[in-house]
Design a protein around this motif. Sequence first.
Motif, PDB file in Angstrom:
ATOM      1  N   GLY A  43       4.157 -14.431  -7.416  1.00 55.09           N
ATOM      2  CA  GLY A  43       3.224 -15.605  -5.823  1.00 55.09           C
ATOM      3  C   GLY A  43       3.970 -16.753  -6.329  1.00 55.09           C
ATOM      4  O   GLY A  43       4.628 -17.822  -5.071  1.00 55.09           O
ATOM      5  N   LEU A  44       4.663 -16.749  -7.083  1.00 55.87           N
ATOM      6  CA  LEU A  44       5.441 -18.378  -7.600  1.00 55.87           C
ATOM      7  C   LEU A  44       7.156 -18.088  -7.105  1.00 55.87           C
ATOM      8  O   LEU A  44       7.849 -19.251  -7.233  1.00 55.87           O
ATOM      9  CB  LEU A  44       5.645 -18.884  -8.057  1.00 55.87           C
ATOM     10  N   GLY A  45       7.168 -16.619  -7.181  1.00 59.83           N
ATOM     11  CA  GLY A  45       8.714 -16.525  -7.200  1.00 59.83           C
ATOM     12  C   GLY A  45       9.718 -16.309  -8.912  1.00 59.83           C
ATOM     13  O   GLY A  45       8.498 -17.353  -9.610  1.00 59.83           O
ATOM     14  N   ASP A  46      10.604 -15.766  -9.690  1.00 53.91           N
ATOM     15  CA  ASP A  46      10.617 -15.563 -10.114  1.00 53.91           C
ATOM     16  C   ASP A  46      12.529 -15.108 -10.416  1.00 53.91           C
ATOM     17  O   ASP A  46      12.043 -14.045  -9.851  1.00 53.91           O
ATOM     18  CB  ASP A  46       9.528 -14.541 -11.064  1.00 53.91           C
ATOM     19  N   TRP A  47      12.927 -15.086 -11.718  1.00 48.90           N
ATOM     20  CA  TRP A  47      14.264 -14.772 -11.430  1.00 48.90           C
ATOM     21  C   TRP A  47      14.428 -13.073 -12.558  1.00 48.90           C
ATOM     22  O   TRP A  47      13.186 -13.431 -13.679  1.00 48.90           O
ATOM     23  CB  TRP A  47      14.891 -15.839 -13.138  1.00 48.90           C
ATOM     24  N   LYS A  48      14.939 -12.920 -12.338  1.00 51.81           N
ATOM     25  CA  LYS A  48      14.913 -10.689 -12.129  1.00 51.81           C
ATOM     26  C   LYS A  48      16.084 -10.743 -13.557  1.00 51.81           C
ATOM     27  O   LYS A  48      16.752 -10.922 -12.639  1.00 51.81           O
ATOM     28  CB  LYS A  48      14.189 -10.240 -11.139  1.00 51.81           C
ATOM     29  N   THR A  49      16.032  -9.928 -14.472  1.00 52.73           N
ATOM     30  CA  THR A  49      16.720  -9.559 -15.133  1.00 52.73           C
ATOM     31  C   THR A  49      16.890  -8.047 -15.531  1.00 52.73           C
ATOM     32  O   THR A  49      16.622  -7.504 -14.777  1.00 52.73           O
ATOM     33  CB  THR A  49      16.617 -10.177 -16.958  1.00 52.73           C
TER      34      THR A  49
END
Length: 431
Positions: free
Chosen positions: A200-206
Motif C-alpha cells: 500500500g505504501l510501496g517498499d524496497w524489494k531485495t
Amino acid sequence: MRRLLHITLGAGLLAALSVPASAEGRDLSRETLPAGDGWAAYGSGTTGGAAADKAHVFTVHDRAGLVRALDGGSAVPKIIRIAGAIDANTDDKGAPLTCDDYATGGYDLSAYLTAYDPRSWGGAKPSGPQEDARRASAARQAERVELAVGSNTTLVGLGSGAVLKGASLQVRDADNVIIRNLDLRDAYDCFPAWQPNSGGLGDWKTAYDNLWLRGATHVWIDHVTVSDAGHSDADEPTHFGRNYLRHDGLLDITNGSDLVTVSWSRFADHDKAMLIGNSDTATGDRGKLRVTLHHNEFTSVVQRAPRVRFGQVHLYNNRYVVPADAHDFRYALGVSTESAVYAENNAFTTPGHIEAADLVKSWNGSALHATGTLFNGFPVDLLALNNSYNSGSERDLTPDVGWAPTLHGPVTSAEQADRDVASRAGAGRAS
C-alpha cells in the motif's frame, strides 16, 4: 581438468591437516541424518554426499574453489568442506568486488531515486533507462553470489571458523542435501528494486536469501548460523519513506520443497527470518512443505520465525529471544493459508512491552497446535491468548491441525530446551 582437480584436492589435503574436519573426533562430512530426525528422515532419509568417492571430496578456501566443487549444481555425490572465510563478492582471482564493480549501463542510485520519486513518477512500476540499468547491474551481482547446490551434496564447515559471506546458496529442484556447521552471513543486495504498490505504501524489494530451498526435497540443515552480520538493515537510510532494505530472508523454503529438517541452528539480527510457502495461490504446495524445526534459536528477528503456508510444520524445543531494545518486533509464528503448525515446548524471552499474545499472527490461517510454551519463564496457552486478544489475527484458531508428528527425537521441556539451545545451537558447536 585433471590437473586442476589434482591441485584442488592437494590443497584440500593440506587444509585437512591444519583444520579439524571433525567434532570430537567425528568426521561431520560423512555423517548422515539420524533415523527419525524430523521430516527429512522420511522414506529414504537424507544422506547428502556420504557416498562420494575420493575424487569428489573437496576442501575449498575461496569462491573459485567452491564454484568448481559445486560443479554447477550437478547431482554427482560430493562432499565440500569449507575452510576459513569465503566471500562470494570476489572475482575469479579472489579480489574483492564492491557494488560499484557490479554497476553497469549508467546505473546511479541518486539518478534512480530522482527518476522514480513517487511525487513525480506516481504509482506506476519503474521503467526506463535507470530501471534497465538496475536490472543489468543486479544480474551481474547475481552471477557472482547465487550458488547452486545440487543433489547428493554435503556442504560442511571445518572447525569453528567456517564462514560463507555474501552468498545466496540455492538448493533448487535438488534432492538429498546436507548443510552443516556453517556461518552464512550478509547476503547483501547492491541493487534493491522499488515496488510502489507493495503493502500500500510501496517498499524496497531485495533479491537474495542466505539459503533458499526451492523445489528441494530431503534436506538437512544443522548447526548453521544465519544472519546479516556486517550490514544491518537498521543502519540503512530511508528512501521514499521506506527503509532501504538490503536483505531478503535468512532461510526460505518454497515452491514445493518437502521433507526438510532444520536443527540446532541460529537465526539472528534480521527482519524476515524464515518463510515456508511463498504464496497463498500456490495450491501445488498442498501435501508438501513438510518441515521439522527443532532446537533452533531465533534472536533479534522481527518476524517470520517461521511464517507458514500449506505445510505440515513440526516446531519443537526452539528458543526465541527478543532483545530489550527491540521496538520493531511484529510476531514470531505466522499462521497463513492452509498451514498446519504443530508447536510444542518452545521458549520465548521478551522485554516487557511485548506480550505473549503478540507472538502469533494469522492471515487466512485456521489452525495452530501449541502446547508446552514457556513465556518469560511462565507457562502460557498461545492459542487461547491469540483467540482472546486476536493479536492482529483475522479469526480464532482451532488446535486441530489434522496431523500429529511421528518423526522426531525426544521432546524435552521448554525450560530444558532453552538452556540446551543457548549453549549448543549455531555454527562451530556441532558435536
